[in-house]
Design an enzyme around this catalytic site. Structure first.
Site, PDB file in Angstrom:
ATOM      1  N   VAL A 140       0.829  -1.213   0.000  1.00  0.00           N
ATOM      2  CA  VAL A 140       0.000   0.000   0.000  1.00  0.00           C
ATOM      3  C   VAL A 140       0.863   1.263   0.000  1.00  0.00           C
ATOM      4  O   VAL A 140       0.679   2.161  -0.828  1.00  0.00           O
ATOM      5  CB  VAL A 140      -0.947   0.000   1.220  1.00  0.00           C
ATOM      6  CG1 VAL A 140      -1.628   1.348   1.360  1.00  0.00           C
ATOM      7  CG2 VAL A 140      -1.993  -1.093   1.074  1.00  0.00           C
ATOM      8  N   ASN A 194       9.202  -5.753  -7.140  1.00  0.00           N
ATOM      9  CA  ASN A 194       8.503  -6.359  -6.020  1.00  0.00           C
ATOM     10  C   ASN A 194       8.840  -7.845  -5.983  1.00  0.00           C
ATOM     11  O   ASN A 194       9.189  -8.432  -7.014  1.00  0.00           O
ATOM     12  CB  ASN A 194       6.979  -6.166  -6.174  1.00  0.00           C
ATOM     13  CG  ASN A 194       6.232  -6.425  -4.884  1.00  0.00           C
ATOM     14  OD1 ASN A 194       6.366  -5.678  -3.917  1.00  0.00           O
ATOM     15  ND2 ASN A 194       5.446  -7.493  -4.841  1.00  0.00           N
ATOM     16  N   ASN A 243       9.266   1.446   8.565  1.00  0.00           N
ATOM     17  CA  ASN A 243       9.238   1.812   9.989  1.00  0.00           C
ATOM     18  C   ASN A 243      10.337   1.080  10.747  1.00  0.00           C
ATOM     19  O   ASN A 243      10.081   0.354  11.709  1.00  0.00           O
ATOM     20  CB  ASN A 243       7.875   1.459  10.605  1.00  0.00           C
ATOM     21  CG  ASN A 243       6.998   2.689  10.807  1.00  0.00           C
ATOM     22  OD1 ASN A 243       7.493   3.803  10.858  1.00  0.00           O
ATOM     23  ND2 ASN A 243       5.708   2.476  10.908  1.00  0.00           N
ATOM     24  N   GLY A 248       2.066   9.540   7.187  1.00  0.00           N
ATOM     25  CA  GLY A 248       0.871  10.039   6.511  1.00  0.00           C
ATOM     26  C   GLY A 248      -0.020   8.940   5.997  1.00  0.00           C
ATOM     27  O   GLY A 248      -1.079   9.202   5.434  1.00  0.00           O
ATOM     28  N   HIS A 282       7.584  10.896  16.669  1.00  0.00           N
ATOM     29  CA  HIS A 282       6.319  11.355  16.068  1.00  0.00           C
ATOM     30  C   HIS A 282       5.207  10.372  16.398  1.00  0.00           C
ATOM     31  O   HIS A 282       4.114  10.752  16.822  1.00  0.00           O
ATOM     32  CB  HIS A 282       6.471  11.495  14.545  1.00  0.00           C
ATOM     33  CG  HIS A 282       5.156  11.537  13.802  1.00  0.00           C
ATOM     34  ND1 HIS A 282       4.427  10.385  13.531  1.00  0.00           N
ATOM     35  CD2 HIS A 282       4.444  12.557  13.287  1.00  0.00           C
ATOM     36  CE1 HIS A 282       3.329  10.721  12.889  1.00  0.00           C
ATOM     37  NE2 HIS A 282       3.311  12.026  12.731  1.00  0.00           N
ATOM     38  N   GLU A 340       1.846  10.723  18.655  1.00  0.00           N
ATOM     39  CA  GLU A 340       0.543  10.333  18.101  1.00  0.00           C
ATOM     40  C   GLU A 340      -0.218   9.457  19.101  1.00  0.00           C
ATOM     41  O   GLU A 340      -1.424   9.642  19.313  1.00  0.00           O
ATOM     42  CB  GLU A 340       0.765   9.568  16.797  1.00  0.00           C
ATOM     43  CG  GLU A 340      -0.487   9.056  16.127  1.00  0.00           C
ATOM     44  CD  GLU A 340      -0.159   8.132  14.959  1.00  0.00           C
ATOM     45  OE1 GLU A 340      -1.015   7.288  14.627  1.00  0.00           O
ATOM     46  OE2 GLU A 340       0.945   8.226  14.387  1.00  0.00           O
TER      47      GLU A 340
END
Length: 380
Positions: A15, A35, A105, A132, A189, A193
């Site tokens: 995604v 991929n 991440n 985002g 961040h 959150e």
């Protein structure tokens, strides 16, 4: 394919990866994509490309050869061993001075290690926090790059072009610092959150269980709050969620199970704060609240054994709402101040030169904690 000389390569078409590739292409750049499985390659190139500047490669060697030098190759794959596996596959195919970028991440110590290892071999490495979600990746995320400083001029044009813009077309992307600092800042961040969401949940509970407000009343309140100093993405979507109804007419929020999962970045933030002796109390409690929410069966059993106090509010409702608003705003100040204390403590511990004002500016758009409040953080 012959004579292809693309601007950047991207590996990992989930995604986030596919959305980012489309974003890069829509901003006028050509992109080589690869991929592990081929259907995603063909779907992206044949069905989703708008400018015919996406080029798909099933073969990794051909993928690498298609990118102009110094090559810029961005990994959008699962953090951990998958990143290391791809780096091992890429290194024999690269030339000195080529750049590998990890946009996943990843945990910051892994990024620091990879930067050191690749620089020793004559390559450059950037660990870039990308925030985002799917929409941000597609339309403009907040990008937090750190690692090999000499690679920044090579990727700056692309990164700042595809990032979110705020104010006078200012990009939500600037160089963070050395080693794993980019992923560290993204981690903080995410910790902030966690804190923001916990604070909103507590405000919701006070409105619902103490003031007895309906979903429509709470929707209107959060909507009004979003037009003032609490203006932020999370307040905005809270207002939207509170009014959303299912097909049967029931409110979605009343049907959501009160148990929360997590991806680990909040836990990392709390853990490193303990390691560095940094008082990250608000974010730490937000992480523990998620753990508490996950033991649903135990909480249900406990509630059958213990009954809590019955709350009956008879005071000034308007004043109470103002107090909740002010408490939420003050708590945000505490959370962000603690987050910045952690950044400062990490900079000292790891010898990073962090641009604190620029970090606040990067968080104003594209990312999840984006809010008007951050301009005051920048001023401070």
């Amino acid at each position: 394919m012959e004579n292809i000389d693309t601007d950047i390569g991207l590996i990992g078409l989930g995604v986030m990866g596919s959305s980012l590739a489309l974003n890069i292409e829509s901003n006028g750049f050509s992109v080589s994509v690869h991929n592990r499985t081929s259907p995603q390659i063909h779907n992206l190139v044949n069905n989703r490309s708008l400018n015919n500047k996406l080029y798909g490669f099933e073969n990794l060697d051909e993928f690498v050869k298609s990118i102009k030098k110094p090559r810029k190759i961005m990994l959008m794959v699962v953090a951990g061993t998958v990143v290391d596996d791809y780096i091992q596959k890429l290194v024999p195919l690269l030339d000195q001075g080529d750049i590998i970028i990890d946009g996943g991440n990843s945990h910051y110590p892994d990024t620091s290690r990879r930067t050191e290892e690749l620089e020793a071999k004559g390559f450059h490495f950037i660990g870039a926090g990308v925030s985002g979600g799917e929409e941000g990746a597609l339309k403009g995320p907040s990008i937090m790059p750190g690692g090999s400083i000499s690679a920044w001029p090579e990727v700056k044009g692309i990164f700042q072009e595809i990032s979110a813009k705020v104010g006078d077309n200012e990009p939500c992307c600037e160089w963070i610092g050395e080693g794993g600092s980019g992923h560290f800042v993204k981690m903080v961040h995410n910790g902030i959150e966690y804190g923001d969401m916990q604070l909103i949940c507590e405000a919701y509970q006070l409105m619902k269980d103490v003031l007895g407000m309906s979903n429509d009343e709470m929707h209107q309140t959060f909507k009004e709050w979003n037009e003032g100093e609490l203006n932020s993405y999370l307040i905005e979507i809270t207002a939207d969620i509170l009014k959303f109804k299912e097909e049967d007419g029931s409110y979605l929020v009343d049907n959501i199970l009160d148990t929360a999962g997590q991806k680990g970045t909040g836990k990392w933030t709390a853990s490193v704060a303990l390691d560095l002796g940094s008082p990250l109390t608000l974010i730490g409690e937000a992480v523990f609240s998620r753990y508490l929410s996950s033991i649903k069966e135990e909480r249900v059993e406990a509630s059958s054994q213990l009954s809590g106090p019955r709350v009956s509010f008879s005071g000034d409702k308007a004043q109470a709402l103002k107090d909740i608003h002010d408490a939420l705003y003050a708590s945000k100040m505490v959370s962000y101040a603690q987050g910045y204390t952690l950044l400062s403590d990490a900079a000292k511990a790891f010898n990073w030169n962090l641009n604190y004002g620029a970090i606040a500016m990067m968080w104003r758009g594209g990312c999840i904690i984006r809010s008007a409040f951050l301009t005051k953080i920048k001023d401070a």
